[in-house]
Design a protein around this motif. Structure first.
Motif, PDB file in Angstrom:
ATOM      1  N   ALA A   1       0.829  -1.212   0.000  1.00  0.00           N
ATOM      2  CA  ALA A   1       0.000   0.000   0.000  1.00  0.00           C
ATOM      3  C   ALA A   1       0.859   1.256   0.000  1.00  0.00           C
ATOM      4  O   ALA A   1       0.588   2.218  -0.729  1.00  0.00           O
ATOM      5  CB  ALA A   1      -0.931  -0.010   1.215  1.00  0.00           C
ATOM      6  N   GLU A   2       1.912   1.237   0.790  1.00  0.00           N
ATOM      7  CA  GLU A   2       2.776   2.412   0.875  1.00  0.00           C
ATOM      8  C   GLU A   2       3.527   2.648  -0.433  1.00  0.00           C
ATOM      9  O   GLU A   2       3.649   3.799  -0.895  1.00  0.00           O
ATOM     10  CB  GLU A   2       3.768   2.243   2.033  1.00  0.00           C
ATOM     11  CG  GLU A   2       4.576   3.490   2.347  1.00  0.00           C
ATOM     12  CD  GLU A   2       3.716   4.686   2.709  1.00  0.00           C
ATOM     13  OE1 GLU A   2       4.094   5.823   2.322  1.00  0.00           O
ATOM     14  OE2 GLU A   2       2.664   4.493   3.359  1.00  0.00           O
TER      15      GLU A   2
ATOM     16  N   ARG B   1       1.090   4.190  -2.938  1.00  0.00           N
ATOM     17  CA  ARG B   1       0.203   5.203  -2.351  1.00  0.00           C
ATOM     18  C   ARG B   1      -0.218   6.248  -3.368  1.00  0.00           C
ATOM     19  O   ARG B   1      -1.325   6.800  -3.281  1.00  0.00           O
ATOM     20  CB  ARG B   1       0.833   5.864  -1.131  1.00  0.00           C
ATOM     21  CG  ARG B   1       2.055   6.700  -1.399  1.00  0.00           C
ATOM     22  CD  ARG B   1       2.392   7.710  -0.283  1.00  0.00           C
ATOM     23  NE  ARG B   1       2.175   7.265   1.068  1.00  0.00           N
ATOM     24  CZ  ARG B   1       1.374   7.885   1.941  1.00  0.00           C
ATOM     25  NH1 ARG B   1       0.691   8.955   1.563  1.00  0.00           N
ATOM     26  NH2 ARG B   1       1.239   7.450   3.155  1.00  0.00           N
ATOM     27  N   ASP B   2       0.621   6.520  -4.366  1.00  0.00           N
ATOM     28  CA  ASP B   2       0.253   7.506  -5.388  1.00  0.00           C
ATOM     29  C   ASP B   2      -0.861   6.988  -6.299  1.00  0.00           C
ATOM     30  O   ASP B   2      -1.455   7.755  -7.068  1.00  0.00           O
ATOM     31  CB  ASP B   2       1.464   7.904  -6.222  1.00  0.00           C
ATOM     32  CG  ASP B   2       2.103   6.736  -6.949  1.00  0.00           C
ATOM     33  OD1 ASP B   2       1.988   5.599  -6.470  1.00  0.00           O
ATOM     34  OD2 ASP B   2       2.728   6.968  -8.011  1.00  0.00           O
TER      35      ASP B   2
ATOM     36  N   ASP C   1      -3.436   5.185  -4.830  1.00  0.00           N
ATOM     37  CA  ASP C   1      -4.410   4.778  -3.806  1.00  0.00           C
ATOM     38  C   ASP C   1      -4.298   3.303  -3.462  1.00  0.00           C
ATOM     39  O   ASP C   1      -5.291   2.587  -3.324  1.00  0.00           O
ATOM     40  CB  ASP C   1      -5.840   5.110  -4.251  1.00  0.00           C
ATOM     41  CG  ASP C   1      -6.144   6.595  -4.188  1.00  0.00           C
ATOM     42  OD1 ASP C   1      -5.571   7.274  -3.309  1.00  0.00           O
ATOM     43  OD2 ASP C   1      -6.923   7.090  -5.016  1.00  0.00           O
ATOM     44  N   ALA C   2      -3.032   2.854  -3.307  1.00  0.00           N
ATOM     45  CA  ALA C   2      -2.730   1.471  -2.883  1.00  0.00           C
ATOM     46  C   ALA C   2      -3.232   0.439  -3.880  1.00  0.00           C
ATOM     47  O   ALA C   2      -3.614  -0.677  -3.514  1.00  0.00           O
ATOM     48  CB  ALA C   2      -3.300   1.193  -1.490  1.00  0.00           C
TER      49      ALA C   2
ATOM     50  N   GLY D   1      -6.221   3.888   5.845  1.00  0.00           N
ATOM     51  CA  GLY D   1      -4.791   3.692   5.624  1.00  0.00           C
ATOM     52  C   GLY D   1      -4.000   3.421   6.875  1.00  0.00           C
ATOM     53  O   GLY D   1      -2.930   2.805   6.815  1.00  0.00           O
TER      54      GLY D   1
ATOM     55  N   VAL E   1      -5.846   2.117   2.277  1.00  0.00           N
ATOM     56  CA  VAL E   1      -5.540   3.239   1.387  1.00  0.00           C
ATOM     57  C   VAL E   1      -4.909   4.384   2.186  1.00  0.00           C
ATOM     58  O   VAL E   1      -5.580   4.981   3.038  1.00  0.00           O
ATOM     59  CB  VAL E   1      -6.806   3.739   0.665  1.00  0.00           C
ATOM     60  CG1 VAL E   1      -6.439   4.801  -0.364  1.00  0.00           C
ATOM     61  CG2 VAL E   1      -7.537   2.574  -0.003  1.00  0.00           C
ATOM     62  N   PRO E   2      -3.635   4.700   1.960  1.00  0.00           N
ATOM     63  CA  PRO E   2      -2.969   5.757   2.726  1.00  0.00           C
ATOM     64  C   PRO E   2      -3.734   7.078   2.665  1.00  0.00           C
ATOM     65  O   PRO E   2      -4.146   7.534   1.594  1.00  0.00           O
ATOM     66  CB  PRO E   2      -1.603   5.878   2.042  1.00  0.00           C
ATOM     67  CG  PRO E   2      -1.355   4.522   1.454  1.00  0.00           C
ATOM     68  CD  PRO E   2      -2.703   4.063   0.993  1.00  0.00           C
TER      69      PRO E   2
END
Length: 453
Positions: free
Chosen positions: A173-174, A177-178, A180-181, A373, A405-406
């Protein structure tokens, strides 16, 4: 004998009720690609895939044009990379994932599955490398899907892997992250994973499969809903009979496509997966089928019973239509891919706890669920452990595809696009920690029902 009424009925199912063949999936063995040099292994893999699947997409398009049956995706599944690449002298399988991505794009398929490991009883060196590689592999590829089978009725649950998968999902996920995971949408954690599943993200070419096979996944929740619209007030025996008959018709369409693809490609026919796979399109929802049975909203009391009836009737009808039914086969409940599920989450009638209860009686499990997230790795591992236990005890396939989602909180939503759809952030009851439980590790023993010899 096929009559004009049969033809007209099929046309109506396609044009009005969103019947489609969700995927033609070619399974390809990579066991003969093994080599200690990872660069040579990658070359072997690329050559094998591009040669084997060279005409897969065109064949699907030709069948679609000739018969007028929508074939939404063409996909490839391969031998679990943890097995196929184990001879390589390397500490990362990311280059293998990048090769899979390149080969899939070269032949034009939508997804390629098999960046996978089977670890229900423990880890080999190849398994460990594969698991460590998942976050980076999913972050640097576009169409590669990954899966890990960490439990089974025969073996129990590998709790060391359960703990690790929570951490892997968080890292994935990280790293994405751009988007949305989005990487987590291509990663599924299984118990009792089948080796002939044509659906992503969990498809891989099982070790007991032939050199190459062609399998088909059908869909059609809209067709089932339409069939039930004329049964207002009918009892459940009539409801079940109607669903069985409808599933038979849907599966026969898939059988036609599968046999034709097999003949044209010169590849053995594998299985028909007769799952009701929804899409984000209005009218193509499993939740709406359940509501057509009389529930005001999916998630209301009675939802699990309605889903049990649907799943059973679909299987019974499909089994009469094809001698080779496999994969997951039943009713899917992926939140982001089902407009009715999305609406049920947003209005508060459906929760993750109710979804877990529903997984006891349907195909697969907690699928395409976006969560906050800051949900901890231990909480995600606890969710995986619960779902794996349902699969282990009930001798069925279960899975978790959860997306932390971060930066997102309950009340917000995330848009993935295409078949992956849109998902509201689903609340997880994580006020109490699972940390000490997950930290124990080891293996939850297999249940007594595993002793069937």
């Amino acid at each position: 004998m096929i009559t004009i009424d049969n033809i007209l009925e099929t046309n109506r199912m396609i044009t009005e009720n969103k019947l489609d063949v969700r995927t033609i999936t070619m399974g390809i063995s990579l066991r003969d690609c093994a080599h200690p040099n990872i660069d040579q292994f990658c070359r072997n893999v690329y050559d094998k895939i591009t040669k084997s699947a060279e005409f897969l997409v065109k064949t699907g398009e030709d069948i679609e044009a000739q018969y007028g049956i929508p074939i939404i995706h063409k996909r490839i599944s391969v031998t679990p990379i943890a097995i196929a690449a184990e001879a390589c002298k390397t500490d990362s399988y990311v280059p293998v994932a990048e090769t899979l991505d390149k080969a899939a794009k070269a032949v034009g398929v939508n997804f390629i599955g098999g960046f996978s490991a089977l670890v229900e009883k423990g880890f080999t060196n190849g398994d460990k490398i594969l698991l460590d590689s998942i976050p980076q592999a999913l972050a640097t590829t576009d169409v590669v899907c990954s899966s890990v089978n960490l439990g089974s009725t025969k073996a129990g649950i590998n709790m060391d892997c359960v703990r690790q998968m929570g951490e892997i999902i968080k890292r994935t996920a990280e790293l994405t992250r751009d988007q949305d995971a989005l990487g987590c949408a291509k990663l599924v954690v299984f118990a009792n994973a089948p080796g002939d599943n044509p659906f992503m993200a969990g498809a891989f070419h099982g070790v007991s499969e032939a050199e190459k096979v062609v399998s088909v996944g059908v869909s059609g929740p809209g067709v089932v809903k339409h069939a039930l619209e004329d049964l207002k007030g009918a009892d459940f025996t009539e409801v079940a009979e109607t669903i069985k008959k409808t599933a038979f018709k849907i599966t026969r369409v898939g059988q036609l496509v599968a046999r034709e693809a097999s003949r044209r490609l010169g590849v053995p026919f594998g299985i028909i997966d007769l799952s009701l796979a929804p899409t984000p399109a209005v009218g193509d929802s499993v939740a709406n089928v359940l509501e057509e049975m009389g529930l005001e909203r999916c998630g209301a009391p009675g939802t699990t019973a309605a889903l049990a009836l649907l799943n059973d009737a679909v299987k019974k009808g499909g089994l009469m239509a094809s001698s080779h039914v496999g994969g997951l086969s039943g009713a899917f409940i992926p939140v982001s891919e089902d407009q009715g599920m999305i609406e049920a989450i947003e209005c508060g009638s459906l929760s993750i706890e109710k979804l877990e209860a529903m997984t006891c009686v349907c195909s697969v499990g907690l699928d395409m669920i976006a969560v906050e997230g800051d949900t901890t790795a231990a909480t995600i591992s606890g969710i995986i452990a619960d779902e794996a236990a349902i699969g282990m005890i009930n001798n069925k396939t279960t899975a978790v595809r959860v997306i932390p989602v971060p930066g997102k909180k309950v009340g917000e939503s995330v848009e993935f696009g295409g078949l992956l759809g849109r998902c509201p952030i689903v609340k997880v009851r994580n006020n109490w920690s699972s940390e000490a439980f997950i930290a124990r590790g080891g293996r939850i023993p297999a249940p007594i029902r595993s002793l069937t010899n």
